[in-house]
Motif scaffolding. Structure first.
Motif, mmCIF file in Angstrom:
data_model
loop_
_atom_site.group_PDB
_atom_site.id
_atom_site.type_symbol
_atom_site.label_atom_id
_atom_site.label_comp_id
_atom_site.label_asym_id
_atom_site.label_seq_id
_atom_site.Cartn_x
_atom_site.Cartn_y
_atom_site.Cartn_z
ATOM 1 N N THR A 134 39.759 31.095 39.839
ATOM 2 C CA THR A 134 38.774 31.946 39.164
ATOM 3 C C THR A 134 38.170 32.966 40.130
ATOM 4 O OG1 THR A 134 37.030 30.287 39.534
ATOM 5 C CG2 THR A 134 38.214 30.199 37.436
ATOM 6 N N ASP A 135 38.081 32.617 41.409
ATOM 7 C CA ASP A 135 37.575 33.581 42.386
ATOM 8 C C ASP A 135 38.545 34.751 42.549
ATOM 9 O OD1 ASP A 135 35.768 34.417 44.653
ATOM 10 O OD2 ASP A 135 37.617 34.086 45.781
ATOM 11 N N ALA A 136 39.847 34.442 42.614
ATOM 12 C CA ALA A 136 40.842 35.521 42.699
ATOM 13 C C ALA A 136 40.829 36.364 41.427
ATOM 14 C CB ALA A 136 42.234 34.926 42.935
ATOM 15 N N ALA A 137 40.663 35.711 40.267
ATOM 16 C CA ALA A 137 40.589 36.447 39.002
ATOM 17 C C ALA A 137 39.367 37.352 38.963
ATOM 18 C CB ALA A 137 40.556 35.469 37.835
ATOM 19 N N LEU A 138 38.252 36.875 39.496
ATOM 20 C CA LEU A 138 37.028 37.680 39.538
ATOM 21 C C LEU A 138 37.243 38.943 40.367
ATOM 22 C CD1 LEU A 138 33.962 38.070 39.062
ATOM 23 C CD2 LEU A 138 33.572 36.650 41.093
ATOM 24 N N ARG A 139 37.895 38.800 41.520
ATOM 25 C CA ARG A 139 38.124 39.975 42.366
ATOM 26 C C ARG A 139 39.122 40.939 41.730
ATOM 27 N NH1 ARG A 139 40.373 37.866 46.958
ATOM 28 N NH2 ARG A 139 40.153 35.685 46.314
ATOM 29 N N LEU A 140 40.079 40.403 40.976
ATOM 30 C CA LEU A 140 40.990 41.272 40.234
ATOM 31 C C LEU A 140 40.235 42.086 39.190
ATOM 32 C CD1 LEU A 140 44.212 39.156 39.532
ATOM 33 C CD2 LEU A 140 44.163 41.454 40.476
ATOM 34 N N MET A 141 39.387 41.427 38.415
ATOM 35 C CA MET A 141 38.656 42.123 37.357
ATOM 36 C C MET A 141 37.696 43.159 37.939
ATOM 37 S SD MET A 141 39.890 41.045 34.529
ATOM 38 C CE MET A 141 38.695 41.766 33.392
ATOM 39 N N ARG A 142 37.153 42.894 39.110
ATOM 40 C CA ARG A 142 36.263 43.876 39.746
ATOM 41 C C ARG A 142 36.992 45.159 40.104
ATOM 42 N NH1 ARG A 142 32.918 39.632 43.626
ATOM 43 N NH2 ARG A 142 31.187 39.234 42.159
ATOM 44 N N LEU A 143 38.310 45.047 40.345
ATOM 45 C CA LEU A 143 39.075 46.242 40.696
ATOM 46 C C LEU A 143 39.160 47.231 39.537
ATOM 47 C CD1 LEU A 143 42.150 45.038 42.808
ATOM 48 C CD2 LEU A 143 40.021 46.093 43.600
ATOM 49 N N LEU A 144 38.899 46.775 38.308
ATOM 50 C CA LEU A 144 38.964 47.675 37.165
ATOM 51 C C LEU A 144 37.947 48.810 37.295
ATOM 52 C CD1 LEU A 144 39.390 45.138 34.220
ATOM 53 C CD2 LEU A 144 41.157 46.466 35.401
ATOM 54 N N ASP A 145 36.875 48.564 38.047
ATOM 55 C CA ASP A 145 35.870 49.599 38.278
ATOM 56 C C ASP A 145 36.211 50.482 39.475
ATOM 57 O OD1 ASP A 145 34.270 48.782 36.139
ATOM 58 O OD2 ASP A 145 33.244 47.281 37.363
ATOM 59 N N ARG A 146 37.308 50.164 40.157
ATOM 60 C CA ARG A 146 37.687 50.920 41.348
ATOM 61 C C ARG A 146 39.168 51.275 41.256
ATOM 62 N NH1 ARG A 146 34.940 47.884 46.439
ATOM 63 N NH2 ARG A 146 35.072 50.017 47.258
ATOM 64 N N PRO A 147 39.515 52.192 40.373
ATOM 65 C CA PRO A 147 40.928 52.490 40.105
ATOM 66 C C PRO A 147 41.724 52.925 41.326
ATOM 67 C CG PRO A 147 39.460 54.141 39.124
ATOM 68 C CD PRO A 147 38.598 53.008 39.557
ATOM 69 N N ALA A 148 41.056 53.536 42.302
ATOM 70 C CA ALA A 148 41.788 53.958 43.498
ATOM 71 C C ALA A 148 42.308 52.758 44.285
ATOM 72 C CB ALA A 148 40.890 54.817 44.384
ATOM 73 N N ALA A 149 41.639 51.604 44.123
ATOM 74 C CA ALA A 149 42.049 50.410 44.861
ATOM 75 C C ALA A 149 43.135 49.614 44.148
ATOM 76 C CB ALA A 149 40.836 49.512 45.105
ATOM 77 N N LEU A 150 43.375 49.899 42.877
ATOM 78 C CA LEU A 150 44.330 49.107 42.099
ATOM 79 C C LEU A 150 45.723 49.057 42.726
ATOM 80 C CD1 LEU A 150 43.431 50.048 38.407
ATOM 81 C CD2 LEU A 150 42.956 47.922 39.596
ATOM 82 N N PRO A 151 46.332 50.205 43.067
ATOM 83 C CA PRO A 151 47.695 50.141 43.614
ATOM 84 C C PRO A 151 47.755 49.543 45.011
ATOM 85 C CG PRO A 151 46.888 52.403 43.632
ATOM 86 C CD PRO A 151 45.879 51.604 42.873
#
Length: 291
Positions: A134-151
């Motif tokens: 769930t911690d890894a999932a939380l950090r994944l979902m936080r990336l949705l607010d930072r599109p430059a970090a997604l790739p």
């Protein structure tokens, strides 16, 4: 879990389709929102983990029933037929869940690197959600607010999530998916072929060859892992896809039947009624009224 629920809620409320599903930019990862207890949903489920964050759901496989709620995870480790139903949800307190389809390629690579051995386990189980997952999932979902970090970070976080799944409390159940020569992995190759060409007549010899088994051994292991014969598995795929064509694309009964490989519309109607409990015309009318 509260922080993960807040992020899932925000994404689902903004992007959920009329079926309650909201995809994310990450392969295989999506969130679910349901506002009411629902009708029974029949599917042939791919291997996945679904973490319930609010509400309650029931999943059935044959005569086995699995109920899970907030803080619990549903783990499905094989392509198996399931019937599911949302038990607790309302417009005030919706059902929210995060679901990840397990990536066999990532699991194989991680299993080889960590030298993990597969064990026999039931294809469906309910367990408390693993904090590392769930911690890894939380950090994944936080990336949705930072599109430059997604790739840059998204792929690494997905890999980390699979790692914690393999090495944590869920690991024993899914290691077979990551073992190159396991029965689960061999049958998964055949399942992929059936999913790819479900509208065509099955050639058992070709499927057995893809699994690297004799035909008799293939039949035995296919049923053990999926709970169905190859022909039953294909039939359920056809009927589920036909229902989707009628429900979402507005296809007529005859068109949907022929599109998924049926030659006889009356036979399609009989099979459809046995699986979904209603003939296709009545099922579509009731589904649209419910929507």
């Amino acid at each position: 879990m509260r922080s993960l629920l807040d992020l899932v809620r925000r994404h689902a409320d903004g992007y959920a389709d009329r079926f309650g599903f909201a995809p994310t930019p990450f392969p295989g990862l999506g969130v679910v929102r349901m506002l009411h207890p629902g009708e029974l949903q029949v599917t042939v489920q791919k291997p996945l983990i679904a973490i319930c964050l609010q509400g309650r759901k029931r999943v059935m496989m044959g005569t086995s029933r699995f109920d899970y709620g907030a803080g619990e995870a549903l783990l499905i480790t094989a392509d198996v037929p399931t019937t599911s139903q949302i038990l607790e949800a309302s417009p005030v307190v919706p059902y929210y869940a995060l679901a990840l389809e397990l990536d066999p390629a990532i699991l194989r690579a991680l299993s080889a690197e960590a030298d993990l051995r597969p064990v026999n386990a039931a294809p469906i189980r309910i367990e408390p959600a693993d904090p590392d997952v769930t911690d890894a999932a939380l950090r994944l979902m936080r990336l949705l607010d930072r599109p430059a970090a997604l790739p840059v970070l998204g792929e690494a976080l997905l890999r980390e999530m699979h790692y914690w799944l393999l090495t944590g409390r869920h690991g024993a159940a899914i290691r077979g998916l990551g073992a190159v020569d396991s029965h689960a992995h061999r049958i998964a190759r055949a399942v992929a072929l059936i999913r790819q060409d479900y509208a065509r007549a099955l050639r058992i010899g070709d499927l057995a060859a893809a699994a690297g088994m004799s035909e008799s051994s293939f039949h035995q292991h296919f049923r053990t892992i999926t709970t169905l014969s190859p022909l039953q598995f294909q039939k359920q795929l056809r009927l589920i896809e036909a229902r989707r064509l009628m429900l979402t694309d507005g296809a007529g009964i005859a068109h949907a039947a022929h599109a998924v490989g049926y030659e006889s519309v009356p036979q399609f109607t009989r099979d459809y009624g046995r699986l979904f409990g209603l003939p296709p015309g009545r099922d579509m009318r009731e589904a649209r009224l419910s929507a």
